[in-house]
Design a protein around this motif. Structure first.
Motif, short mmCIF file in Angstrom:
data_model
loop_
_atom_site.label_atom_id
_atom_site.label_comp_id
_atom_site.label_asym_id
_atom_site.label_seq_id
_atom_site.Cartn_x
_atom_site.Cartn_y
_atom_site.Cartn_z
N ALA A 232 41.61 33.51 31.27
CA ALA A 232 42.25 34.14 32.42
C ALA A 232 43.33 35.10 31.97
N GLU A 233 44.10 34.68 30.96
CA GLU A 233 45.22 35.52 30.53
C GLU A 233 44.80 36.71 29.69
N ALA A 236 39.91 38.01 31.28
CA ALA A 236 39.41 38.24 32.64
C ALA A 236 39.66 39.66 33.13
N ALA A 237 40.73 40.29 32.66
CA ALA A 237 41.05 41.62 33.16
C ALA A 237 39.91 42.60 32.90
N GLU A 241 36.85 37.73 36.33
CA GLU A 241 37.22 36.33 36.49
C GLU A 241 35.99 35.44 36.52
N ALA C 63 45.53 42.47 40.99
CA ALA C 63 46.25 43.53 40.26
C ALA C 63 45.26 44.33 39.44
N ASP C 82 48.64 38.89 37.88
CA ASP C 82 48.37 39.65 36.67
C ASP C 82 46.95 40.20 36.76
N PRO C 83 46.68 41.30 36.09
CA PRO C 83 45.30 41.78 36.06
C PRO C 83 44.41 40.69 35.47
N GLY C 84 43.31 40.37 36.12
CA GLY C 84 42.42 39.33 35.66
C GLY C 84 42.74 37.98 36.26
N GLN C 85 43.84 37.87 36.98
CA GLN C 85 44.22 36.59 37.58
C GLN C 85 44.61 36.82 39.03
N THR C 86 43.59 36.77 39.88
CA THR C 86 43.84 36.96 41.31
C THR C 86 44.74 35.86 41.83
#
Lengths: 343, 447, 146
Positions: A232-233, A236-237, A241, C63, C82-86
């Motif tokens: 996730a950290e 995922a960006a 996700e 994000a 954060d981007p990747g963490q809705t």
């Protein structure tokens, strides 16, 4: 005239006071603390990218951000990450007990080039050869990370752990151990199981489900949970996700160049029009879809770990070798398999 | 006449005419201004942690729009630090006549004896406003630029030429000062008629001649009076008074705005719409266009900004005046009618800028205390307030206040316009223009 | 003059009614509402969301480029993504009106102006304001009758 003199003294006093305040303020800063400004890579990245330290001597750092939220952590250690808010200061002291090259990196996504925000700390110590780390598994196995994957007949349904469990068949021990699972691909295990007596009585789909059951042992539940946090950290960006390769950063990574612009998502396309690269001249493409089991089942676990470690492949995939511990990379591989096979 | 001479109260008179209080306040604002420039140029690049951004664009701007202008017209000008060093050099002294003057003392060119330059500077800064407002470095350079310009002009031209002809703030402050409840006026014209030296303009041993280039004996408009009190000190007959007066009493059909003033008033109305859309609106692409100076979107924004403020809004206004003129078969020239109604819309203009200021000021007041303790954003905590988060006003009040102020301004302007109009039909299109503008502002702010 | 006082009173009364008369209560049944809001520099997308009073609202903040936050004026509910963490935010829209929601995490130069709008029910403040504006103009016209 005395009045003029007094007025002049007052004026000059106040003006000088104001003018000298920043000068004195700067002088009063501790000299043993290194101040580092974090900026997005497009704005320059870390203001200092190369630090030096000595074994046993604490390295004092004072971190601040000049633009957006950043983070600080030391690769391959268990040091907690620090949040760096714009305009705010955070201090930390790092002490190293072994010499070597350490990597520090940004831990909060700050644009598509976030992963490039890294620096090194060269720690020198008493003489002696530094420990050489073992070569990664894919190197020991002689795997070529960039070779195309073999064609194979994929199962009709996504391999399912629960369906595999319902078959009530015990998987031979050698195939249920992480040692085997990490060196092979699900396709390999499929072939092995098919060749066994138990496999002859099962349909292909059922064998695949058994493979899914075995593959769940790649990581323990705790490792999977830790891996999901890391994913996730860090992943995922771009990777999305749900692992589909549709992460928010992937908008900028369209393979055919039809993206909406790198630095701004709200500009109409006609006005944005920047080329599909990461503004550092590297070409980038959209990440693959991990949920595409028809492609993923032929991947070798060690090769996946290798790609995480090495990155590259001309895709913009970062190299994580200096950031994750080996444990962490296997946790992530477990997460990837979690996308491929279902419960 | 309905005036209350504040200077007939002895302690008020002494406070205003004594040079020390004014000098001390000016020295403090100058020190603050220097701190602003230093913080802007050398401090943190993060606007919310920089004294320059917070104190100029939140604290000072709010004080200017919400207190100084509505309550005191050009009262800020009396303590503004920007012209001071230039003026002190020009006079050769800090506390009164007697020093050796410096500078060329040239007359300001006739052709520029108007507010066109001020409109231009205001619009020029407006095109770059997104970067000026958010980047401490740019703010620092902009303020330094104004500072250098003021000093230079003081050494080349006579009196406060920067303040009167160049300062982007001075233009609209002067316009709205015509509405203000304070003024400096001659008390008895007979006394002035009998005084041949006219030291209020030429200066004497007691005080400088009006630094703003006014002729105090005949002063009838507040637009160029910076309330510096110099004429009160100079007049040997004590014939000048600082008066309290009813709001808007200076506006009359006999003194319509000149064309440059009319245009400035319209520029203020138009730019308020654009600024509200850019900063308070939800259109991210517009904010990006306004911010990324040098790009094509920014160029489009700049051109649109100029078109709206120089062509569209003035066009609509002049169109409304023309329509009114046609409907009432009036014989006055269009320019004069436009000036007449332009002065009637001044309350709307002032209210518009008050509402706009309220819309962002209330939410950002909490930044003021922290930045006092850490002006450069270097992690200081001089007064222990670096981490306070004191929001002085409840947020729910903000939209209500904005609407209330706009409605109030519209009310004031509509009554003023009707008072100025000779014929009701003539005023109708102008009232429609005013309503449309206020409605537009309301929609952008709370719609 | 009597008529001037009377007209002043009348206009004040009308203005007061427009300003303070309680808005009709919404008859629409409160429902579950879901919104996916993308945050990038310097905009929220969608920039405006409309619900009915009483609705239970869930917002997923996505994000797009940097860490962004979202806080709704007057509701004072907040979330950071954060981007990747809705990140998910849930609340009940009990208060009618129009409210700005703002980014709460410094995300660049124009961050202080990164806003969107939550509309709960009809925007009574705006309509009241418009009404007051109309009364203002009419009172000006009326005043000139003499």
């Amino acid at each position: 005239m005395r009045k003029e003199l007094i007025a002049a003294i007052l004026l000059i006093g106040l003006v000088l006071g104001v003018a000298l305040a920043p000068v004195i303020g700067r002088r009063l800063v501790r000299t043993d603390v290194i101040e580092i400004h974090a900026r997005t890579p497009e704005n320059g990245g870390w203001s200092t990218m190369n630090l030096e330290a000595k074994v046993g001597e604490p390295l004092h750092l004072r971190l601040t951000s000049d633009d957006v939220v950043h983070g600080f952590a030391l690769g391959q250690t268990n040091e907690p990450m620090l949040e760096i808010l714009p305009g705010e200061f955070v201090e930390t002291s790092l002490t190293f007990d072994r010499p070597g090259t350490y990597t520090f990196y940004c831990t909060r996504w700050c644009g598509v080039n976030h992963w490039r925000m890294r620096g090194t700390i060269q720690v020198s110590g008493p003489e002696g050869t530094p420990e050489k780390s073992a070569a990664p598994l894919y190197v020991r196995l002689g795997l070529d990370l960039d070779v195309a994957h073999p064609e194979f007949e994929a199962p009709g349904l996504r391999p399912s752990v629960s369906r595999g469990r319902a078959l009530g068949i015990e998987i031979p021990e050698q195939f249920a151990a992480p040692a085997y699972l990490r060196e092979h691909s699900p396709l390999d295990l499929f072939g092995e199981l098919k060749g066994l007596p138990l496999g002859e009585q099962l349909t292909d789909q059922q064998v695949w489900d058994l493979v899914a059951l075995a593959w769940a042992a790649t990581v323990t539940p705790q490792e999977l949970a830790d891996g999901r946090e890391l994913y996730a950290e860090n992943c995922a960006a771009c990777h999305g996700e749900s692992g589909k390769g549709d992460g928010v950063m992937a908008d900028n990574l369209a393979p055919d160049g039809s993206d909406s612009g790198m630095d701004d998502h709200s500009l109409p396309t006609a006005l944005a029009g920047s080329p599909p690269d990461d503004s550092f001249g590297h070409s980038i493409t959209a990440p693959s879809d991990f949920t595409d089991y028809q492609m993923m089942l032929a991947h070798n676990s060690a090769a996946l770990q290798g790609k995480i470690l090495r990155g590259g492949m001309g895709t913009g995939m970062p190299y994580w070798g200096s950031i994750f511990t080996e444990e962490q990379t296997w946790e992530l591989v477990g997460v990837l398999w979690g996308f491929v096979m279902e419960e | 006449m309905n005036r209350l001479a504040l200077t007939s109260t002895p302690w008020i008179k002494n406070l205003l005419t004594s040079r020390w209080p004014q000098f001390i306040v000016r020295t403090i604002t100058l020190a603050g201004f220097l701190l602003t420039i230093l913080a802007g140029l050398f401090g943190s690049r993060v606007g919310s942690h920089n004294f320059a951004i917070i104190f100029v664009w939140i604290a000072w701007w709010s004080l200017l729009k919400l207190v100084f202008i509505p309550a005191g017209g050009r009262s800020w000008c009396s303590i503004c630090p920007i012209p001071m060093p230039g003026e002190w050099l020009q006079n050769g002294g800090l506390l009164g006549p007697g020093g050796r003057p410096l500078g060329l003392g040239k007359r300001w060119p006739r052709k520029l004896n108007n507010t066109w330059l001020q409109s231009a500077v205001f619009l020029g800064m407006g095109i770059f406003s997104a970067v000026i407002l958010t980047q401490p470095r740019i703010s620092g350079w902009a303020l330094l630029g104004l500072f250098i310009a003021a000093i230079t002009l003081s050494l080349v031209f006579e009196r406060r030429s920067f303040c009167r002809y160049l300062c982007p703030i001075g233009g609209f402050t002067g316009l709205y000062a015509q509405l203000s409840p304070v003024e400096i006026r001659a008390v008895d014209p007979v006394v002035c008629a009998g005084h041949t030296e006219k030291t209020c303009y030429t200066g004497s041993a007691q005080g400088y001649g009006c630094p703003w280039g006014n002729f105090p004996a005949a002063l009838s408009q507040d637009s160029n009076c910076g309330l510096c009190m110099e004429c009160l000190r100079t007049c040997p007959h004590d014939n000048l008074a600082f008066n309290l007066r009813p709001y808007g009493s200076e506006i009359s059909a006999k003194t319509p705005l000149k064309l440059d003033e009319t245009f400035l008033a319209l520029v203020m109305l138009g730019s308020a719409l654009v600024y509200t859309a850019v900063y308070m609106g939800s259109w991210g692409w517009l904010k990006n266009a306004a911010y990324h100076v040098g790009t094509l979107p920014w160029l489009a924004y700049a051109l649109a900004f100029l078109a709206i403020t120089l062509v569209v809004v003035p066009g609509l206004f002049f169109g409304a005046v023309w329509l009114g003129k046609k409907m009432s078969a009036a014989r006055e020239p269009l320019k004069k009618l436009a000036g007449l109604y332009g002065s009637g819309l001044l309350p709307l203009g002032m209210a518009t800028w008050v509402a706009f200021t309220v819309s962002f000021a209330f939410a950002k007041i909490s930044y003021i205390l922290p930045v006092l303790s850490d002006p450069f954003g270097w992690g200081w905590d001089l007064f222990g307030t670096a981490s306070t988060n004191l929001s002085l006003v409840d947020l729910w009040l903000s939209p209500i206040a904005q609407v209330g102020v706009l409605a109030g301004g519209l009310l004031w302007s509509s009554r003023l316009v009707m008072r100025l109009a000779r014929d009701r039909r003539q005023a109708l299109p102008v009232l429609a223009f005013a309503l449309a503008h206020a409605a537009g502002m309301m929609w952008l702010l709370v719609g | 003059m009597q008529s001037t006082k009377l007209s002043l009173l009348l206009f004040s009364l009308i203005a007061a009614v427009i300003a303070f008369a309680p808005a009709p209560v919404s008859l629409v049944r409160p429902a579950e509402r879901y919104f996916r809001i993308e945050a990038s520099t310097f905009a929220f997308s969608p920039q405006t969301i409309q619900v009915n009073p009483g609705d239970h609202v869930t917002i997923d903040l996505v994000a797009q480029d940097y860490v962004h936050g979202l806080r709704i004026d007057e509701y004072e509910v907040e979330v950071t993504a954060d981007p990747g963490q809705t990140a998910r935010l849930s609340f009940t829209a009990g208060r009618p009106g129009a409210f700005h929601f703002r980014c709460t995490v410094a995300c660049g130069a124009m961050h202080p102006f990164m806003v969107g709008k939550l509309k709960v029910g009809p925007n009574w403040l705006f309509w009241r304001g418009l009404g007051l504006g109309l009364v203002a103009i009419l009172s000006g016209l009326w005043w000139a009758r003499k």
